[in-house]
Write a protein that holds these residues in place. Structure first.
Motif, PDB file in Angstrom:
ATOM      1  N   VAL A  25       0.863  -1.183   0.000  1.00  0.00           N
ATOM      2  CA  VAL A  25       0.000   0.000   0.000  1.00  0.00           C
ATOM      3  C   VAL A  25       0.897   1.230   0.000  1.00  0.00           C
ATOM      4  N   LEU A  26       0.668   2.124  -0.961  1.00  0.00           N
ATOM      5  CA  LEU A  26       1.372   3.402  -1.049  1.00  0.00           C
ATOM      6  C   LEU A  26       0.372   4.479  -0.697  1.00  0.00           C
ATOM      7  N   GLY A  27       0.571   5.161   0.430  1.00  0.00           N
ATOM      8  CA  GLY A  27      -0.392   6.140   0.906  1.00  0.00           C
ATOM      9  C   GLY A  27       0.136   7.556   0.845  1.00  0.00           C
ATOM     10  N   ILE A  53      -1.462  -1.052  -4.145  1.00  0.00           N
ATOM     11  CA  ILE A  53      -2.652  -0.262  -3.870  1.00  0.00           C
ATOM     12  C   ILE A  53      -2.185   1.148  -3.533  1.00  0.00           C
ATOM     13  N   ILE A  54      -2.593   2.115  -4.340  1.00  0.00           N
ATOM     14  CA  ILE A  54      -2.238   3.512  -4.106  1.00  0.00           C
ATOM     15  C   ILE A  54      -3.447   4.184  -3.482  1.00  0.00           C
ATOM     16  N   ALA A  55      -3.289   4.691  -2.265  1.00  0.00           N
ATOM     17  CA  ALA A  55      -4.392   5.295  -1.528  1.00  0.00           C
ATOM     18  C   ALA A  55      -4.149   6.796  -1.390  1.00  0.00           C
ATOM     19  N   ASN A  56      -4.979   7.575  -2.061  1.00  0.00           N
ATOM     20  CA  ASN A  56      -4.925   9.027  -1.970  1.00  0.00           C
ATOM     21  C   ASN A  56      -5.983   9.453  -0.957  1.00  0.00           C
ATOM     22  N   MET A  57      -5.537   9.828   0.228  1.00  0.00           N
ATOM     23  CA  MET A  57      -6.439  10.137   1.328  1.00  0.00           C
ATOM     24  C   MET A  57      -6.720  11.641   1.365  1.00  0.00           C
ATOM     25  N   LEU A  58      -7.981  12.011   1.174  1.00  0.00           N
ATOM     26  CA  LEU A  58      -8.390  13.416   1.138  1.00  0.00           C
ATOM     27  C   LEU A  58      -9.120  13.771   2.420  1.00  0.00           C
ATOM     28  N   HIS A  59      -8.794  14.927   2.971  1.00  0.00           N
ATOM     29  CA  HIS A  59      -9.470  15.397   4.176  1.00  0.00           C
ATOM     30  C   HIS A  59     -10.819  15.988   3.789  1.00  0.00           C
ATOM     31  N   LEU A  60     -11.870  15.546   4.458  1.00  0.00           N
ATOM     32  CA  LEU A  60     -13.218  16.053   4.204  1.00  0.00           C
ATOM     33  C   LEU A  60     -13.432  17.296   5.055  1.00  0.00           C
ATOM     34  N   GLN A 116      -7.041   1.650   8.148  1.00  0.00           N
ATOM     35  CA  GLN A 116      -8.139   0.716   7.954  1.00  0.00           C
ATOM     36  C   GLN A 116      -7.995  -0.012   6.614  1.00  0.00           C
ATOM     37  N   ILE A 117      -7.552   0.699   5.585  1.00  0.00           N
ATOM     38  CA  ILE A 117      -7.308   0.062   4.288  1.00  0.00           C
ATOM     39  C   ILE A 117      -6.219  -0.995   4.418  1.00  0.00           C
ATOM     40  N   VAL A 118      -5.164  -0.671   5.171  1.00  0.00           N
ATOM     41  CA  VAL A 118      -4.070  -1.623   5.378  1.00  0.00           C
ATOM     42  C   VAL A 118      -4.587  -2.892   6.052  1.00  0.00           C
ATOM     43  N   VAL A 119      -5.452  -2.737   7.038  1.00  0.00           N
ATOM     44  CA  VAL A 119      -6.009  -3.896   7.740  1.00  0.00           C
ATOM     45  C   VAL A 119      -6.942  -4.679   6.820  1.00  0.00           C
ATOM     46  N   GLU A 120      -7.844  -3.990   6.124  1.00  0.00           N
ATOM     47  CA  GLU A 120      -8.819  -4.673   5.269  1.00  0.00           C
ATOM     48  C   GLU A 120      -8.159  -5.423   4.117  1.00  0.00           C
ATOM     49  N   ALA A 151       0.241   0.778  12.492  1.00  0.00           N
ATOM     50  CA  ALA A 151       0.143  -0.104  11.315  1.00  0.00           C
ATOM     51  C   ALA A 151       0.475  -1.539  11.702  1.00  0.00           C
ATOM     52  N   PRO A 152      -0.335  -2.500  11.230  1.00  0.00           N
ATOM     53  CA  PRO A 152      -0.105  -3.897  11.570  1.00  0.00           C
ATOM     54  C   PRO A 152       0.831  -4.616  10.592  1.00  0.00           C
ATOM     55  N   CYS A 153       1.681  -3.862   9.911  1.00  0.00           N
ATOM     56  CA  CYS A 153       2.573  -4.466   8.923  1.00  0.00           C
ATOM     57  C   CYS A 153       3.885  -3.679   8.917  1.00  0.00           C
TER      58      CYS A 153
END
Length: 161
Positions: A25-27, A53-60, A116-120, A151-153
């Motif tokens: 996962v690349l965050g 998995i590239i995760a672009n996390m946007l603040h709402l 959460q993405i890392v865990v799922e 992080a669990p990894c």
């Protein structure tokens, strides 16, 4: 007293199932990805033969009327995220034959959602790589500290790892 069983060491133990390799996962936090982080994630996924998995996390932002009218994806303006740059990273990985997935997640708690993405997805490696030039130092340090702690990894944090 414990039971002792004699097993042939050349055969796999009964019930042993080979587990598939875990993805990388690349965050990032709605900014460009650090070049060193991109290189680390792509090289790791390529070497292990696992998906990226590239995760672009946007603040709402707290705009309830806008969220109601436009939905969560309509609240973030185009100049507030580096979508083109993140897509370019995904296309570079895909051009090397890596199975790549790009996630764009809008949330009030981006680091918690990334974890959460890392865990799922049962990730084997989390490369946390927002570009430090585009992110305030305090925000980056707090996010990196939380990622390292929770992080669990395996975790690699850009720019120094």
């Amino acid at each position: 007293m414990a039971d002792v069983t004699d097993r042939d060491r050349t055969a796999a133990p009964p019930g042993a199932v080979r587990r598939s390799a875990r993805p990388v996962v690349l965050g990032t936090l709605s900014v460009e990805i650090d070049p060193a982080a991109e290189e680390m994630a792509i090289a790791s996924a390529l070497e292990a033969g696992v998906p990226l998995i590239i995760a672009n996390m946007l603040h709402l932002p707290p705009y309830p009327a806008s969220v109601t009218l436009l939905g969560p994806s309509g609240v973030t303006l185009p100049h507030e995220e580096a979508l083109d740059e993140v897509r370019a990273t995904a296309s570079r990985a895909a051009s090397l034959g890596i199975r790549t997935e790009l996630l764009r997640v809008t949330t009030r708690h981006p680091v918690r959602a990334l974890l959460q993405i890392v865990v799922e997805r049962d990730a084997g490696l989390l490369v946390f790589g927002p570009d430090r030039r585009r992110l305030r130092g305090l925000r980056f340090r707090a996010a990196a500290r939380r990622v390292r702690r929770d992080a669990p990894c395996l975790v690699w944090v850009a720019p120094d790892g």
